[in-house]
Write an enzyme that holds these catalytic residues in place. Structure first.
Site, short mmCIF file in Angstrom:
data_model
loop_
_atom_site.label_atom_id
_atom_site.label_comp_id
_atom_site.label_asym_id
_atom_site.label_seq_id
_atom_site.Cartn_x
_atom_site.Cartn_y
_atom_site.Cartn_z
N THR B 1 -25.82 -9.88 48.11
CA THR B 1 -24.92 -9.06 48.51
C THR B 1 -24.79 -9.15 49.63
OG1 THR B 1 -25.24 -7.95 46.03
CG2 THR B 1 -24.27 -6.91 48.20
N ARG B 29 -20.72 -8.16 33.51
CA ARG B 29 -21.03 -6.95 34.28
C ARG B 29 -20.65 -7.79 35.70
NH1 ARG B 29 -24.26 -6.82 39.08
NH2 ARG B 29 -25.10 -5.10 38.72
N ILE B 30 -19.97 -5.83 35.54
CA ILE B 30 -19.68 -5.87 37.34
C ILE B 30 -20.40 -4.78 37.85
CG2 ILE B 30 -17.68 -4.98 38.61
CD1 ILE B 30 -17.20 -7.72 37.05
N GLY B 31 -21.23 -4.94 38.97
CA GLY B 31 -21.72 -4.14 39.51
C GLY B 31 -21.50 -3.09 40.84
N GLY B 52 -28.06 -3.51 45.76
CA GLY B 52 -29.39 -3.11 45.06
C GLY B 52 -28.28 -3.15 43.48
N GLY B 54 -26.87 -2.16 41.43
CA GLY B 54 -25.88 -1.47 41.25
C GLY B 54 -24.96 -0.07 40.61
#
Lengths: 173, 131
Positions: B1, B29-31, B52, B54
């Protein structure tokens, strides 16, 4: 702060390091990448440009830099795919743009900016976001641009060890 | 990130975050990075970009909460960021944040052994750090 001042801060991920330290090449490469991102965003700000243009310029440098988990050099999903997420927000009028699970824009942040500038929506995801990117002529790249052999190795190592997918960025950063 | 926050010569702030997620992430999966208010936020109080674990930044609404603490409690961005990262750590999360205020004040905080980070200003300040 005087009227004409500006400031720019960037990050490249956080986490722990295998055996507590980063290999020298990765350390030097990451520091150089952060410096290039500062240079790109600072050039915008020093010329009187906006904060939102500056953060986009800085992020695009880091998305192109293989030392960071974004764009080129991104982590691989459990299926071995690269799915990218990005967001941008302008504090002036709280305009915001966000994309999730995109696989083609070379700079996902540029696509998020296009969503923000178009103004209808804040967030687009998946195939719809890809279609929007194509319609807006956002620069695309193929999977080979994004994937690094080291990232493939990290995924294979993780799966072989049966670890869960939840991992702080820099452990495989 | 990767992330960036900036304050321009007109006193406006902005934030941006971009990520590949986490190695081996579940399909779909979405953070926090693309979630406005969690990993990315900017208003007239401050601009925030996070990195980090998420899911914890989402549950805390990290970026929006820091700005709200600044606006409603009158906290500095450093104090507000300490409090929000403290909530994240208390839930079991780890990570870091970078923040800038329209005053030009900047802050970074992280609960991990390291965070790639750098800052520059019109006054010529320039720092690049990892640990």
């Amino acid at each position: 702060m005087s009227d004409r001042t500006w400031t720019l801060t960037v990050h490249g991920g956080s986490g722990r390091f295998e055996r507590g330290i980063i290999p020298a090449e990765a350390d030097a490469g990451a520091r150089a990448g952060l410096g290039r991102a500062l240079d790109a965003g600072s050039a915008v700000l020093a010329a009187g440009g906006t904060a939102v243009d500056a953060v986009q310029a800085a992020i695009e440098v880091l998305e192109d830099d293989p030392h960071f988990n974004a764009g080129r050099g991104a982590a691989l999903s459990g299926e071995g795919r690269i799915e990218l997420d990005a967001a941008i927000m302008d504090g002036r009028a709280r305009e915001a743009g966000s994309v999730a699970q995109v696989t083609t824009p070379r700079h996902p942040i540029a696509l998020a900016r296009a969503v923000m500038d178009e103004g209808t929506h804040v967030m687009l995801a998946g195939p719809g976001a890809e279609a929007f990117a194509a319609a807006r002529g956002v620069e695309a790249a193929d999977a080979g641009w994004f994937e690094l052999p080291e990232r493939r190795r990290q995924l294979e190592e993780l799966l072989a060890r049966g670890n869960d997918a939840f991992d702080v960025d820099m452990k495989y950063g | 990130t990767v992330g960036a926050v900036a304050r321009d010569a007109n006193g406006h702030v902005a934030a941006a975050t971009s990520t590949g997620g986490v190695t081996g992430k579940r399909w779909g999966r979405i953070g926090d990075s693309p979630l406005i208010g969690a990993g990315t936020w900017a208003d007239d109080a401050c601009a925030v970009s996070a990195t980090g674990a998420g899911e914890y930044f989402v549950r805390v609404g990290a970026g929006r909460t820091i700005a709200a603490r600044v606006k409603m409690l009158g906290e500095s961005i450093g104090t507000a960021t300490d409090a929000v990262l403290g909530e994240i750590v208390a839930l079991g999360g780890t990570g870091g944040l970078i923040v800038v205020a329209p005053s030009g004040e900047t802050a970074w905080r992280f609960s991990t052994p390291g965070m790639y980070r750098a800052t520059a200003s019109a006054e010529g300040a320039r720092v690049v750090a990892i640990y």
